[in-house]
Every structure is written in C-alpha cells, then in structure tokens.
Write an enzyme that holds these catalytic residues in place. Structure first.
Site, mmCIF file in Angstrom:
data_model
loop_
_atom_site.group_PDB
_atom_site.id
_atom_site.type_symbol
_atom_site.label_atom_id
_atom_site.label_comp_id
_atom_site.label_asym_id
_atom_site.label_seq_id
_atom_site.Cartn_x
_atom_site.Cartn_y
_atom_site.Cartn_z
ATOM 1 N N LEU B 77 0.741 -1.302 -0.095
ATOM 2 C CA LEU B 77 0.111 -0.102 -0.050
ATOM 3 C C LEU B 77 0.910 1.172 0.178
ATOM 4 O O LEU B 77 1.349 1.912 1.015
ATOM 5 C CB LEU B 77 -0.626 -0.072 1.151
ATOM 6 C CG LEU B 77 -2.423 0.485 1.113
ATOM 7 C CD1 LEU B 77 -2.830 -0.008 2.445
ATOM 8 C CD2 LEU B 77 -2.514 1.948 0.862
ATOM 9 N N GLU B 79 1.521 4.548 -2.783
ATOM 10 C CA GLU B 79 1.226 5.159 -4.119
ATOM 11 C C GLU B 79 2.721 5.643 -4.581
ATOM 12 O O GLU B 79 2.868 5.575 -5.928
ATOM 13 C CB GLU B 79 0.525 6.218 -3.995
ATOM 14 C CG GLU B 79 -1.076 5.893 -3.451
ATOM 15 C CD GLU B 79 -1.142 5.671 -2.181
ATOM 16 O OE1 GLU B 79 -0.377 5.770 -1.238
ATOM 17 O OE2 GLU B 79 -2.451 4.817 -1.696
ATOM 18 N N HIS B 148 -12.225 11.395 -1.313
ATOM 19 C CA HIS B 148 -12.809 10.452 -1.971
ATOM 20 C C HIS B 148 -13.425 11.086 -3.356
ATOM 21 O O HIS B 148 -14.078 10.466 -4.167
ATOM 22 C CB HIS B 148 -13.857 9.568 -1.329
ATOM 23 C CG HIS B 148 -13.165 8.410 -0.483
ATOM 24 N ND1 HIS B 148 -12.878 8.859 0.803
ATOM 25 C CD2 HIS B 148 -12.640 7.180 -0.692
ATOM 26 C CE1 HIS B 148 -12.226 7.588 1.387
ATOM 27 N NE2 HIS B 148 -12.289 6.715 0.663
#
Ligand SMILES: Cc1ncc(C[n+]2csc(CCOP(=O)(O)OP(=O)(O)O)c2C)c(N)n1
Lengths: 389, 367
Positions: B77, B79, B148
């Site tokens: 995990l 980026e 989000h």
C-alpha cells in the site's frame, strides 16, 4: 495510568532512557527486539498466562475495561445497522478489534494525545468524545465533528499513515513547550507500507519524542493480506531499523494490550523515546459496507478467529475471579444498550445542514471570491424557494 | 490465492463478451484492459486491491485470474512506490497501467508523477520514453466521505509532459483506455466515478474493430479536429449540436450539460455541447468552431473554478473567438472550497439549474 500496584523489574523497554542516536549505532540492543511471540496475558480460554515482563492489570481495572469493550462492540453493531438503514454514509467496523481500541484510549491521560484513523471510532468514543460528534464524519455532515484540541484527539485520518507524522509533530512541540504529554498514534498493517509511516518512525526516533505507534495488524488492507504487504519477521521488527524498541502483543487480549501499551506510554513519558507496538488482531467484518470480503477470504478463515474474541475470554477470566457477577453483566449490558440508544436517537434525527456552511472555515476570513460565491448560492436558493412556492 | 474461485466470479474469463449488449462504463474499462493485455504482453496492471478483489470499483475484475499474477497484481500500500516502480518498468520495456484507488490518494505519488513521469522523456532528450497509464477514479457525486471526491485534473494539466484524458461515455471509456495504453507517452486517465454505473448498448466486436483501426492510424497527438483516425487524444467531440450557445465540458459534467441542453430545448433554446475528452492536448479547433458558430459559451466543470482547467478553456476561447462573442464566456464550476461532505455536495456540484441560469445571463436580445 498505572496498571498495577507492584512494579516489576527488568521490564521491556526499560533498557535505555538515553537519547537515541550515536549510542545505538552498531549493535541491536536486546531491549529493542520484540518478543518471540505476541505478548498474551489472558488466553482464549480465559486463563492467565504469566509473563515476566508484563504484569497483569488488576481486577478493578480489567472490569472497567471490560465494560468499555462490551460497549465498544455495541457501538460497532449499532453503527452497522445505521448504515444499513441509510442513516450513515459509511462505517468501517472494528468488530473484533475492540480490545485494541479500548486499550488505546484507556492508557492515555486526558492531557495526552490520540491520533486515530477512520476505523478507530470506538477508541475515540472510549476516550470520552461525544459519540454523535464522532459520527458526524461518517454520517456525512462534516469532515470532522469534534474539536481535536479540546479533546486532545486528532481528527480521524483517512489518507493512510499521514497522521503519524502529525503525531510526531505534536509530541515534538510538547517537548519544546515542556509539557508532560505522550502521543499515541494508530494505524493499520497496510499503512505501514506508506512512505509516511517510515518517515514518522525515523523522525520520532531522531528527535527522541514521546510517541507510541500502535499498529492494529488485522491481517488485511482491504483485500490485500499481510504477506503481500511485508515479509519482515513482524511489523514490530521494523522499529529496530529506526532505533526504537518494538513489541508484539495479542490484540484480542485486552489485559495484554493494557499492560504493553501502559509500559510503552510510561517509557515515553519518562523520556525514553518512541516505541512501536504491533497488535495482532483480525478484522471480522468487511472493510466497509462497500466491500465484498468473500472475494478475497473464506468464511472458514474468519471463523477461526471467533474463539479468540476479546470479549469472551475476558468474560471467562473475570467470571472465574468472581469479579463479573450476573448482576454486573446486566449493568454492563444496560450501559451498552444506553449507548446504542444514544446513537440511534442522534442519527435518526435529521442533521441541521446549512448550504452556507460550504464557505465556512476555508480561510480565517472569507476571500472576496468566497463572499461572491456565497452570495451567488444564497440567491440561487432564494430563487429555488420562490419557485417551489 | 484461490484461482478457481476467481475464475467463476469473473464474467470476462468464462467468455469474452461479444455482440451487442448493455455495457456499463466500468465494464467497458474492464474489457479495454483485458483486450489490451491480450493484444500486448508487455501491458501489466498493478496497484492497490486490483488483484483478487478486482479493484474497489471492479475495473480490474478477473484480470489476475485470466492473465496471472505477473500481469495483474496487488502491490504493498504505497502510491509513491507504485508510481516509481511503474517508471522503472516503463524504462525497461513494459507498459504499466497503474490504478490510484481514489483521486486524493494519488497525492503521495505526486512527487513521482511531477518530477519523473512528466519529465523523463524531456530530461533524457527523448532517449527514455515512458509509455504508462495512471488510472484515477476522480470527482464526486457519489456521496463519498472526504478524500474520495477530489477533481485533481488541474494539477496534472498544469504539468507539461503529461497527457490528460477523461472519457464521459461508455464507448469512449473503452476506446480511450485502449488508446491511452498504446500511447507512447505517460497518460493520466481520469475516470469520473459517478459514471461507472452508466450504461450504453454497444457492440463490443465493433468497439474492438474500431480500436484496431485507430491503432493503425498513428498515435494521434495532433489536435487537427478532423477525426479520421478515431483518436481521442487532442480531439473533442460535439456531444449534441445546437446553434444558440455552446456548453464546453468534460468527464462527470457531460451528462449534466446534456441534461441542461435538453431542458433548454424545451424552452426553445438550442445549446451545443462539447465533450472535451482530452484535457491535454486541448482541441482548440473543435471548441473554437462551435463558439464561432453560436457566439456564446459556458464552460462547466466540477473542480473549483479558480486557476482551473475551466479557466484555461475560457481564456483560450476569449483569445480565439473574441470577435464572434455576443457575451463574455462564463463558467459554472465547483466553489473554491474543499470538496464538501456528502450532505453538502448537492449544493456544490454544477447543476442543470445553475447551468441554465448562467446561459440566461449571456446577454440575449430577447431578454
Ligand atoms: C494514501 C491512501 N491510499 C489509499 C487509501 C484507500 N484505502 C483506505 S483504507 C485502505 C486499506 C488500509 O488498510 P490498513 O492500513 O491495514 O487498515 P485497516 O483498514 O485494515 O484498518 C485503503 C487502501 C487511503 N485511504 N489512503
């Protein structure tokens, strides 16, 4: 918090109070190594497991923590129900992880700081923040519902591992200001892969600040199992590379969680520097209501964790001690129901939402652009109202 | 991992869909990935949860089962790690297609994107090309909690070296992703997540043929406006023709603009809608031709309007169409505030009403 009247010698983490740095170079000092197996003080059968380094918290403390555990479970259940009824946008459940959540809140003094994530709602509520203010975020009213400075509890972080650096900053400031504050920062196993996790650990060690990092290793980051996240001997072992002690603890054993975290907090408070604690636990439910766990793990895997449940073992242990009577159980169940009622009632009423809030708190003083846009929106709403009449 | 279980769950694995069928935007992207992987063994897909889960939006559904873990895999995990590894893999002959799980979670990769992905060909005088695709589900309208729903296109569009695409139709979702994967330079591929569940009835065989034909027609970095190659890079499309004013938009706001045009038609006003599709390179020709014809323009986008892609479009239109304009070019955008919580997003997003109100203000003689 003191967990026990007796003070034991030869404690984990007590090996060095010196400033990390030159003196740790070269050899890995023994005190830094995590124990070979996760520390456990009450096993799944509810029996005490002796540990030389970690004393068992005394009965009254365990009983009050047990109550928080049961209430925490009820919070998870009620929040899930509210999501199903469309009363909340999303809820990342910590069902099965309540011992970690309760311990994280209980080991701190009111003047300490807690840095939680989206999954740590139970920890935040256990810390004493108004439950309805906590759930504001997940209901979708506002990005955070409580005052972090007032509660010394940071907003629940969504971007992974970013909050760990803030925790280091708060601790560093506390040190500079001469405050006797400890910071406890939470993250998941997946978050340990993020760059920010590593930067936070390194900063904490280099600046020798009073931070306790608690990883809730619940075996999954959404669908990705731990073995695809890290092949280190344990996540706690990562601490050594940064020059701080690491410890592993049974995350479903509230007694062990309290003992290990208390020791870490005390060490940090006494100037011993940061500690990394890995709690071994399991996410019993879906990542969130949007997730389909059957795609990446089998029900039989989940079922293996049922007998390790944090509530049942502590109930047995306390029952054997005659501390948990039937009457006491009823009182605790009533307290849990009361909490559920508060959540239901609070979330079943419509939130008071004002469109004009969009423009609040973007800047200390609204920019000319924002004033213009706010006026535009209120005009729009007036027209809409007129149109509806 | 339980491969057999996965095989059962993956509709693309048992039989590649073909023929005319209702297709969702998400499924079209999924088919594009599968077809691209089938066509070119150097295409690899990786990111967070893209393997057995098939991505949180199921865009990579079934790819691991069909192509194996070497071609579609979960990463730790991280980026920045995902992005940086993609740079290295592209340097060494692969075509990575990486998924950033949500718009705001791509920010840890920003250093890699801006400092390396965008600049590598330039720094190496073209010796190192980076044919990679960064897929980012972006923008709002789905009731997501904070982080989000960001519209992050301006950050990427502002960075020279990046090609920035955003499809708005199911057909474009398929064809543009195929093209992005073929493209010789890095592409930021922005997927409007509120359109993932939109549907069109399409013939997948025809789409595959169109993709193959476009592949034969060069890389299409032109922007000539004459759409002979079927390329979307640098080419906007007229999503609805009209004569009175032009609505210029892209991605998640295209359906809103089309709804506004339909509503305006009922009131006797004919609005043309341009779907920009390719933010960088930008198709000045198609946009300019439309505004010269109608004499009025409104630019619509979800992102905050200040220093935005919408601002850039307005500037370009004013520069090129000044003498044809009957009114100043206007914008309908998100407000200049952080993307709001779900209960407030309704007031933030450009709406049909807000678009029509703005159109009404374009100095009409009959007004
Ligand atoms: C920077 C960033 N990338 C991706 C995500 C999307 N995301 C949300 S939760 C999650 C998994 C986190 O797993 P873990 O750290 O183990 O915590 P858990 O959810 O298990 O408590 C992911 C990938 C995010 N929130 N932030």
């Amino acid at each position: 918090m003191t967990i026990h009247s007796e003070s034991s010698t030869g404690n984990q983490f007590s090996g060095s109070m010196k400033h990390a740095g030159a003196d740790t170079g070269g050899s890995v000092e023994n005190f830094m190594l995590p124990s070979a197996h996760p520390v456990q003080l009450v096993d799944p059968e509810g029996q005490h497991v002796h540990n030389d380094r970690y004393p068992l918290p005394d009965g009254p403390l365990l009983l009050s923590a047990y109550e928080k555990l049961v209430v925490g479970r009820r919070i998870n259940e009620q929040a899930n129900a509210l999501v199903r009824q469309g009363r909340m946008a999303v809820y990342p459940s910590s069902h099965g992880q309540e011992a970690c959540q309760v311990a994280a809140a209980v080991v701190l003094d009111p003047t300490d700081w807690l840095f939680p994530t989206y999954r740590d709602t139970v920890a935040v509520i256990t810390r004493g923040v108004d439950p309805l203010e906590v759930l504001t975020l997940l209901r979708g009213d506002w990005h955070a519902g409580y005052d972090p400075r007032h509660h010394r509890t940071a907003t629940q972080a969504t971007p992974l591992a970013t909050q760990l650096l803030h925790a280091v900053g708060v601790a560093h400031a506390a040190k500079l200001r001469g405050e006797n504050t400890v910071v406890l920062a939470l993250c998941g196993d997946g978050a340990t892969s993020e760059g920010d996790f590593h930067e936070a650990l390194n900063f904490a060690a280099v600046f020798h600040v009073p931070v306790v990092f608690l990883i809730q290793n619940n075996e999954y980051a959404i669908s990705v199992p731990l073995k695809h996240q890290s092949v280190a001997p344990s996540l706690a072992h990562k601490a050594i590379g940064y020059g701080m002690p690491g410890e592993r603890v049974d995350g479903n054993d509230l007694a062990a969680m309290l003992s290990v975290l208390s020791k870490a907090v005390e060490r940090a408070r006494d100037g011993g520097g940061p500690v990394l604690v890995e709690a071994h636990t399991y996410r019993m439910q879906a990542h969130t209501n949007a997730d389909d766990p059957s795609r990446y793990r089998s029900q039989s895997d989940v079922d293996q964790w049922v007998p390790k449940d944090p509530i049942t073992r502590l109930r047995t242990y306390l029952g054997n001690l005659q501390l948990l009577t039937e009457k006491e159980e009823q009182r605790i169940a009533a307290a849990a129901e009361e909490m559920a009622g508060v959540l239901r009632e609070g979330l079943n009423s419509e939130p008071d939402i004002h469109p004009a809030d969009l423009f609040e708190y973007v800047y200390t003083e609204k920019t000319s652009q924002l004033r213009e846009q706010a006026a535009q929106l209120s005009e729009e709403l007036l027209r809409e109202e007129a149109g509806n009449d | 991992m339980t491969d057999t279980a996965l095989r059962k769950e993956s509709p693309l694995t048992d039989a590649s869909p073909s023929g005319v069928q209702p297709l969702t935007f998400a499924k079209a992207l999924n088919a594009a990935l599968a077809d691209a992987m089938e066509a070119d063994p150097s295409v690899v897909v990786f990111g967070e949860d893209v393997g057995p889960l098939g991505g949180v939006f199921r865009i990579t559904d079934g790819l691991t089962a069909r192509f194996g873990e070497e071609r579609c895999f979960d990463t730790p995990l991280a980026e920045s790690g995902i992005m940086g590894m993609a740079v290295g893999m592209a340097m060494n002959g692969m075509r990575p297609v990486v998924e950033m799980q949500f718009d705001a979670f791509a920010y840890p990769a920003f250093e890699q994107v801006v400092s390396h992905v965008a600049k590598m060909p330039n720094r190496t005088r073209g010796k190192v090309k980076l044919p990679l695709v960064i897929r980012i589900p972006y923008a709002g309208g789905i009731g997501g909690v904070e982080h989000h729903c960001d519209s992050s296109e301006a950050y990427y569009a502002h960075t020279p070296g990046l090609t920035v695409l955003t499809p708005a139709t199911v057909r474009d979702a398929y064809l543009m992703l195929r093209e992005a994967i073929r493209f010789p330079d890095p592409v930021v591929f922005l997927e409007p997540k509120k359109l993932y569940w939109s549907k069109e009835t399409l013939d997948l065989e025809e789409l595959r043929a169109a993709a193959a034909a476009a592949a034969g027609g060069g890389t299409g970095s032109g922007g000539t406006g004459s759409d002979t190659t079927g390329s979307a890079v640098g080419r906007a499309v007229v999503a609805r023709s009209g004569t009175d004013a032009t609505l210029i938009t892209y991605g998640p706001s295209v359906p809103t603009a089309l709804a506004a045009a339909a509503a305006a038609a009922e009131e006797g006003r004919s609005l043309e809608v341009i779907d920009v599709r390719s933010i960088v390179p930008f198709d000045d020709e198609t946009v300019t031709a439309s505004v010269r014809k109608t004499g009025r323009a409104v630019v619509i986008a979800e992102a905050p309007g200040f220093a935005s892609v919408a601002s850039e479009i307005v500037a370009r239109v004013q520069e090129r169409c000044f003498h044809s304009l009957a009114a100043p070019v206007r914008r309908v955008t998100g407000f200049d505030v952080p993307y709001p919580a779900p209960k407030l997003e309704h007031w933030y997003l450009p709406s049909v009403d807000r678009i029509l109100d703005t159109v009404d203000e374009l100095q009409w003689e009959d007004a």
